[in-house]
Design an enzyme around this catalytic site. Structure first.
Site, mmCIF file in Angstrom:
data_model
loop_
_atom_site.group_PDB
_atom_site.id
_atom_site.type_symbol
_atom_site.label_atom_id
_atom_site.label_comp_id
_atom_site.label_asym_id
_atom_site.label_seq_id
_atom_site.Cartn_x
_atom_site.Cartn_y
_atom_site.Cartn_z
ATOM 1 C CG HIS A 12 -1.941 1.201 1.075
ATOM 2 N ND1 HIS A 12 -3.164 0.817 1.468
ATOM 3 C CD2 HIS A 12 -1.859 2.498 0.949
ATOM 4 C CE1 HIS A 12 -3.916 2.092 1.371
ATOM 5 N NE2 HIS A 12 -3.242 2.971 1.039
ATOM 6 C CG HIS A 14 -1.363 6.368 -2.067
ATOM 7 N ND1 HIS A 14 -2.586 6.272 -2.923
ATOM 8 C CD2 HIS A 14 -1.643 5.825 -1.112
ATOM 9 C CE1 HIS A 14 -3.490 5.767 -2.127
ATOM 10 N NE2 HIS A 14 -2.876 5.433 -0.994
ATOM 11 C CB THR A 99 -0.026 5.975 -9.339
ATOM 12 O OG1 THR A 99 0.242 7.272 -9.658
ATOM 13 C CG2 THR A 99 -0.230 5.405 -10.966
ATOM 14 C CB THR A 100 -4.965 8.539 -9.354
ATOM 15 O OG1 THR A 100 -4.717 8.654 -8.101
ATOM 16 C CG2 THR A 100 -6.275 8.792 -9.686
ATOM 17 N N GLY A 170 -8.330 8.363 -2.128
ATOM 18 C CA GLY A 170 -9.027 9.731 -2.156
ATOM 19 C C GLY A 170 -9.639 10.073 -0.643
ATOM 20 C CG HIS A 197 -7.752 3.829 0.662
ATOM 21 N ND1 HIS A 197 -7.200 3.471 -0.620
ATOM 22 C CD2 HIS A 197 -6.903 4.498 1.162
ATOM 23 C CE1 HIS A 197 -6.004 3.771 -0.907
ATOM 24 N NE2 HIS A 197 -5.634 4.586 0.269
ATOM 25 C CD GLU A 200 -8.264 6.605 3.990
ATOM 26 O OE1 GLU A 200 -8.977 6.819 3.185
ATOM 27 O OE2 GLU A 200 -7.131 7.096 3.822
ATOM 28 C CG ASP A 279 -1.348 5.495 3.118
ATOM 29 O OD1 ASP A 279 -1.784 5.195 1.942
ATOM 30 O OD2 ASP A 279 -2.002 6.049 3.933
ATOM 31 C CG ASP A 280 0.605 8.806 1.133
ATOM 32 O OD1 ASP A 280 0.392 8.798 -0.100
ATOM 33 O OD2 ASP A 280 -0.388 8.495 1.725
HETATM 34 P P1 IMP Z 1 -1.220 9.359 -6.749
HETATM 35 O O1 IMP Z 1 -2.352 8.332 -7.106
HETATM 36 O O2 IMP Z 1 0.094 8.388 -7.386
HETATM 37 O O3 IMP Z 1 -1.060 10.659 -7.454
HETATM 38 O O4 IMP Z 1 -1.013 9.430 -5.286
HETATM 39 C C1 IMP Z 1 -1.643 10.464 -4.559
HETATM 40 C C2 IMP Z 1 -3.038 10.232 -4.413
HETATM 41 O O5 IMP Z 1 -3.315 9.269 -3.556
HETATM 42 C C3 IMP Z 1 -3.747 11.280 -3.291
HETATM 43 O O6 IMP Z 1 -4.126 12.616 -4.451
HETATM 44 C C4 IMP Z 1 -4.965 10.593 -2.867
HETATM 45 O O7 IMP Z 1 -5.967 10.649 -3.813
HETATM 46 C C5 IMP Z 1 -4.330 9.184 -2.808
HETATM 47 N N1 IMP Z 1 -3.993 8.904 -1.434
HETATM 48 C C6 IMP Z 1 -2.710 8.988 -0.780
HETATM 49 N N2 IMP Z 1 -2.893 8.660 0.525
HETATM 50 C C7 IMP Z 1 -4.456 8.316 0.698
HETATM 51 C C8 IMP Z 1 -4.865 7.909 2.051
HETATM 52 O O8 IMP Z 1 -4.280 7.623 2.972
HETATM 53 N N3 IMP Z 1 -6.162 7.995 1.981
HETATM 54 C C9 IMP Z 1 -6.679 7.885 0.604
HETATM 55 N N4 IMP Z 1 -6.156 8.284 -0.595
HETATM 56 C C10 IMP Z 1 -4.902 8.695 -0.525
HETATM 57 ZN ZN ZN Z 2 -3.668 4.856 0.911
#
Ligand code: IMP
Ligand code: ZN
Length: 333
Positions: A12, A14, A99-100, A170, A197, A200, A279-280
């Site tokens: 997990h 991102h 990733t989104t 998100g 998710h 949360e 997570d991040d």
């Molecule tokens: P990306 O999808 O690679 O752009 O990573 C960042 C995105 O992941 C953010 O804009 C959020 O939409 C999502 N994200 C990151 N951490 C969390 C979380 O803890 N909960 C929900 N969404 C998350």
């Molecule tokens: Zn997450």
């Protein structure tokens, strides 16, 4: 204890949230030199000792800052490689990065290009590294159905090149998860793995939402914080894979209390496979080795229990049987 040498699985993470401050700073320096940005230095925007982002300050950080800074092909490649290097340096042997898909019209980048570019980086990295990476594509809760279906289509289009699943992520305060029913059904029909998710924040933990999400038949769920008893029972009965994130939940005050109060303690006893995850790491600053160290410290796990915890994640990866076998060989050595 230092768990860098422990072979670990990260399920997990991102992509854009895993970029280190130094990496963002390097991109900023280059853009500043070329007079391509008016943004504040990342080291000022995200000070080195500032990790207490809550749900209100966390999500805007991406739309307001990180996405604005990383807005072209070279920064996408640079950040992806940097994130892969950081996970490998931390002793991760298998990574599912999510990733989104993001179109960047100003740089002529479509969502398809975005995913292809990341997969090219991953495939080069996989060829020369002991860490193997697969990709998960995220649907954002603020998306509409057609955007979500587009994510599933991209996952199908790229499944032979390392995309193994889709995710729902998100801001938990936004959106109605029922919107995505058709998208998840479409993914399931085509055997695309699903992670979500889950519970949360209090707003995203109503019985209605949680049962709806379970009706999408996720293979894994992430966070799993505010879960009523009957939903817990169902999760345990299905033995769903759980992606648990310690530091992020503490720093963002998603749980009441501190590390030792984390719901890891409760889920640990249930027999559900657990993947301790970051997570991040770029935002919350705690790498996976540190997450294992925190678990050892606050839940009194000894070396063997920590190794067993790390190995337990093998069974819940979205990678194939061959990958599971490779991990068993590495992690049972
Ligand atoms: P990306 O999808 O690679 O752009 O990573 C960042 C995105 O992941 C953010 O804009 C959020 O939409 C999502 N994200 C990151 N951490 C969390 C979380 O803890 N909960 C929900 N969404 C998350
Ligand atoms: Zn997450």
């Amino acid at each position: 204890m230092d768990f860098r040498s422990l072979p670990k699985i990260e399920l997990h993470a991102h992509l854009s949230g895993s970029i280190s401050r130094d990496c963002l700073h390097n991109i900023w320096l280059q853009k500043k030199e070329r007079e391509e940005t008016t943004l504040e230095d990342p080291l000022i925007e995200m000070p080195a000792d500032e990790f207490d982002y809550d749900l209100d300050s966390f999500f805007p950080l991406f739309s307001r800052y990180i996405y604005v800074l990383c807005n072209d092909l070279s920064s996408l490649i640079y950040t992806t490689n940097s994130v892969l290097e950081d996970f490998q340096a931390d002793g991760v042997v298998y990574l599912e990065l999510r990733t989104t898909p993001r179109a960047i019209p100003s740089a002529n980048i479509t969502k398809h290009d975005y995913v292809q570019t990341i997969l090219d980086c991953v495939s080069k990295f996989n060829a020369s590294s002991s860490m193997k990476t697969n990709l998960i594509l995220s649907i954002d809760r603020r998306n509409d159905l057609s955007t979500a279906l587009e994510v599933v289509d991209l996952a199908l289009r790229f499944r032979g090149q390392g995309v193994v699943g889709i995710d729902l992520c998100g801001d938990p305060a936004v959106g109605d998860v029922a919107t995505f029913q058709q998208a998840f059904e479409h993914a399931k029909r085509h055997n695309i793995k699903i992670t979500i998710h889950f519970a949360e924040a209090p707003q995203s933990s109503t019985p209605k939402e949680l049962w709806k999400l379970l009706s999408y038949n996720p293979d894994r769920i992430g966070h799993v914080i505010n879960v009523p008893d009957d939903v817990k029972e169902e999760i345990v009965q299905r033995r769903l894979g759980l992606e648990l994130c310690l530091s992020c939940n503490v720093h963002a005050r998603m749980i009441t209390g501190t590390y030792s109060d984390h719901h890891f303690g409760w889920w640990r006893e249930t027999g559900c496979p657990i993947a301790l995850s970051t997570d991040d790491v770029g935002v919350f600053g705690s790498n996976l080795s540190n997450e294992y160290a925190l678990i050892a410290e606050h839940f009194g796990l000894d070396k063997k229990e920590i190794c067993d915890l790390a190995r337990g994640a093998i069974e819940t990866i979205f990678g194939n049987e061959k990958e599971k076998q490779r991990l068993r060989e590495i992690m049972w050595k």
